[in-house]
Design an enzyme around this catalytic site. Sequence first.
Site, PDB file in Angstrom:
ATOM      1  CG  ASP A 152     -29.004  -0.876 -15.953  1.00 21.81           C
ATOM      2  OD1 ASP A 152     -29.012  -1.955 -15.322  1.00 21.81           O
ATOM      3  OD2 ASP A 152     -28.807  -0.811 -17.176  1.00 21.81           O
TER       4      ASP A 152
ATOM      5  CE1 TYR B 248     -37.437  -0.835 -16.360  1.00 27.61           C
ATOM      6  CE2 TYR B 248     -38.192  -0.643 -14.095  1.00 27.61           C
ATOM      7  CZ  TYR B 248     -37.360  -1.213 -15.031  1.00 27.61           C
ATOM      8  OH  TYR B 248     -36.464  -2.182 -14.635  1.00 27.61           O
TER       9      TYR B 248
END
Length: 233
Positions: free
Chosen positions: A138, A214
């Site tokens: 992140d 992702y």
Amino acid sequence: MPQPRIPGRIPGDQLFFGRRKGRPLRAGMQALLDTRLPALAVPADVAGDPRGWFGRQMRAAWLEIGFGGGEHLAWQAAANPDVGIVGCEPFMNGVASLLRHLENDRLDNVRILADDARPLAAALPAGSLERIFVLHPDPWPKRRHHFRRLIQHASIARFHELLAPGGELRIATDDPGYLTWILARVTAHPGLRWTGARLADWHARPDDWPETRYEAKARSEGRDPVYMRFQKV
């Protein structure tokens, strides 16, 4: 009264800031968490050699921090049956997804920490890992949240300690700001050497580095992932 130990978690101070759960799991996925996670969880005592956690002796141990849906970890486990792979992921939907991959492929060389990886990284013996993966962490893009980023000078120093001589740290990101941040911290450590020969190598995904959902989503949204490999010298 002391809290019961949750399978796949290590007691202690946690620094995780993200979500632990998403949409409700289907019954089959919840059943995997209930029945399979306890058997595949990292042991309560994580101070020993992780190669001995798998029911059979492994040639080496690898660590993936934040495995998301588990596609990359499961692929690596299938391609490297003599390697024990420890995966850390606090998002329980992702843990359930990895368990499904392990069941489908009948893989026995994976152990799971369903929590923040930092207590585990602090407890493992120095030189106990051949490879560490940190794929698309992140970025916490707001400046006031940068202290939450996994990649810091201290974490890079710890990764270096955990790697065996010649071991490899793999990092991927599709966030340009985080890329600059990562490079500033990794290149500041004298014990890690970039394995590439030219800048174009950043965008070449190695054959033994499978694409995840992702990464596919990032590409579809116009973001180009960068693949970095650093070797302990």
